[in-house]
Design an enzyme around this catalytic site. Structure first.
Site, short mmCIF file in Angstrom:
data_model
loop_
_atom_site.label_atom_id
_atom_site.label_comp_id
_atom_site.label_asym_id
_atom_site.label_seq_id
_atom_site.Cartn_x
_atom_site.Cartn_y
_atom_site.Cartn_z
N ARG A 1 -5.78 6.68 -3.59
CA ARG A 1 -6.25 5.30 -3.71
C ARG A 1 -6.50 4.69 -2.34
NH1 ARG A 1 -3.73 0.97 -2.47
NH2 ARG A 1 -4.14 -1.04 -3.44
N CYS B 1 0.82 -1.23 0.00
CA CYS B 1 0.00 0.00 0.00
C CYS B 1 0.84 1.26 0.00
CB CYS B 1 -0.91 0.03 1.23
SG CYS B 1 -2.02 -1.36 1.38
#
Length: 347
Positions: A235, A194
């Site tokens: 995101r 991530c």
């Protein structure tokens, strides 16, 4: 590649589905051999480039060819994780395709396609950037927890402040939404993928591998990292809110995902947001970032031409197609003057 993990309330994540056909590969992953394969591949690339520097092209090609095969095996060991835990069709397909593509690249090198040594050099630098983040605890912790804090700040800007708690991996990276107050009862936590470090490593490797003035290389790297960081935060916030608040829990979509994709009903919003919307847009973003970097550093077109040759078997001249001429010394071709009309080449 970017990734994200979802959990129901405070419970650890549980993979959905079973891949009975690959128990051996799953055992390899759990044993830690995956990291070992990555280090072996990158180490072999280092040896190959050292041999090339010593003007020993034959041995350099052979060692690099072997490194590509090991690199492909490394990606194959990732298939069970992408299929069962991440439930990512895109990452599963790419991991499956990696072994034949890497093996073919090694074959081309072995047969004398010396231009692939530049691509090998780029992969080596990618590994040098990424593997410390993957294997050194203090670096990994800092990246994950910093990304979690920044993502939480982004959520606060949108009116959500769940707080941060310790996730299943031991990092302060889980968004502590109250499962009784959210739509799905689930929340998410940040993992290494991530952080965007994988995409940063790709561009860092390409930029480090080519010959060009340091100033332009530094500018291109700063641009790539900056854009990746920003898009990655957007995101993360999107997925981190879509999962608990059930942005994609429409009945027809839940029915389709549970019936044909083996998904848990409460996990549908996460899977749609992460595995389909975000990952597909990530591909578009990488293409866009590549275009921006090429405007500053057209030298990276050379290894990209070899990537296209491996994929298609056709020779491409991207420099001509994009109008990006490059001098042998790493600058722009003569006549590529700056807009001031002074006749000097902008570096």
């Amino acid at each position: 590649m970017w990734s994200f993990v979802t959990t129901p309330g405070s419970a650890p994540a549980v993979g959905v589905g079973v891949v009975d056909a690959v128990p051996v590969i799953s055992a390899v992953i759990s044993s830690g051999m995956t990291d070992w394969l990555a280090w072996v591949a990158i180490g072999a690339f280092v040896v190959a480039l050292a041999l090339q520097w010593q003007d020993r092209p034959g041995p350099a090609r052979h060692v690099a060819a072997a490194a590509w095969v090991v690199f492909g095996v490394f990606w194959l060991t990732m298939v069970p994780y992408y299929y069962t835990d991440a439930q990512s069709p895109l990452q599963t397909v790419l991991s499956l395709a990696a072994l034949p593509l890497c093996t073919y690249t090694g074959y081309l090198l072995f047969r004398g396609r010396d231009s692939l040594m530049l691509l090998s050099k780029a992969v080596m630098f990618m590994g040098v950037i990424y593997l410390p983040a993957e294997t050194i605890p203090v670096v990994r912790t800092w990246l994950i927890e910093t990304t979690a804090a920044q993502t939480h700040y982004g959520m606060e800007l949108l009116g959500h402040s769940p707080g941060l708690a310790e996730g299943p991996e031991g990092y302060r990276s889980k968004f502590a939404f109250d499962p009784d107050e959210t739509v799905t009862g689930r929340t998410t936590y940040i993992v290494l993928a991530c952080t965007g470090i994988g995409s940063m490593a790709i561009f860092g490797g390409l930029i480090a591998a080519v010959k060009a003035p340091l100033r332009r290389k530094a500018t291109a790297f700063a641009l790539a990292v900056g854009v990746i960081w920003f898009l990655n935060q957007v995101r993360n916030v999107f997925i981190g809110l879509a999962s608990p608040w059930g942005w994609f829990q429409q009945d027809w979509l839940v029915s389709f995902m549970t019936t044909y994709m083996g998904a848990e009903p409460s996990r549908v919003s996460f899977l749609v947001a992460h595995n389909y919307i975000a990952q597909m847009l990530s591909v578009v973003a990488l293409v866009g970032i590549t275009f921006l970097v090429v405007r500053i550093l057209p030298e990276i077109l050379e290894p990209l031409e070899d990537v296209l040759f491996v994929l298609t078997g056709t020779e491409y001249d991207l420099q001509e197609a994009l109008g990006e001429e490059v001098r042998a010394d790493g600058g722009h071709a003569a006549g590529a003057e700056d807009s001031s009309g002074s006749g000097s080449n902008a570096e």
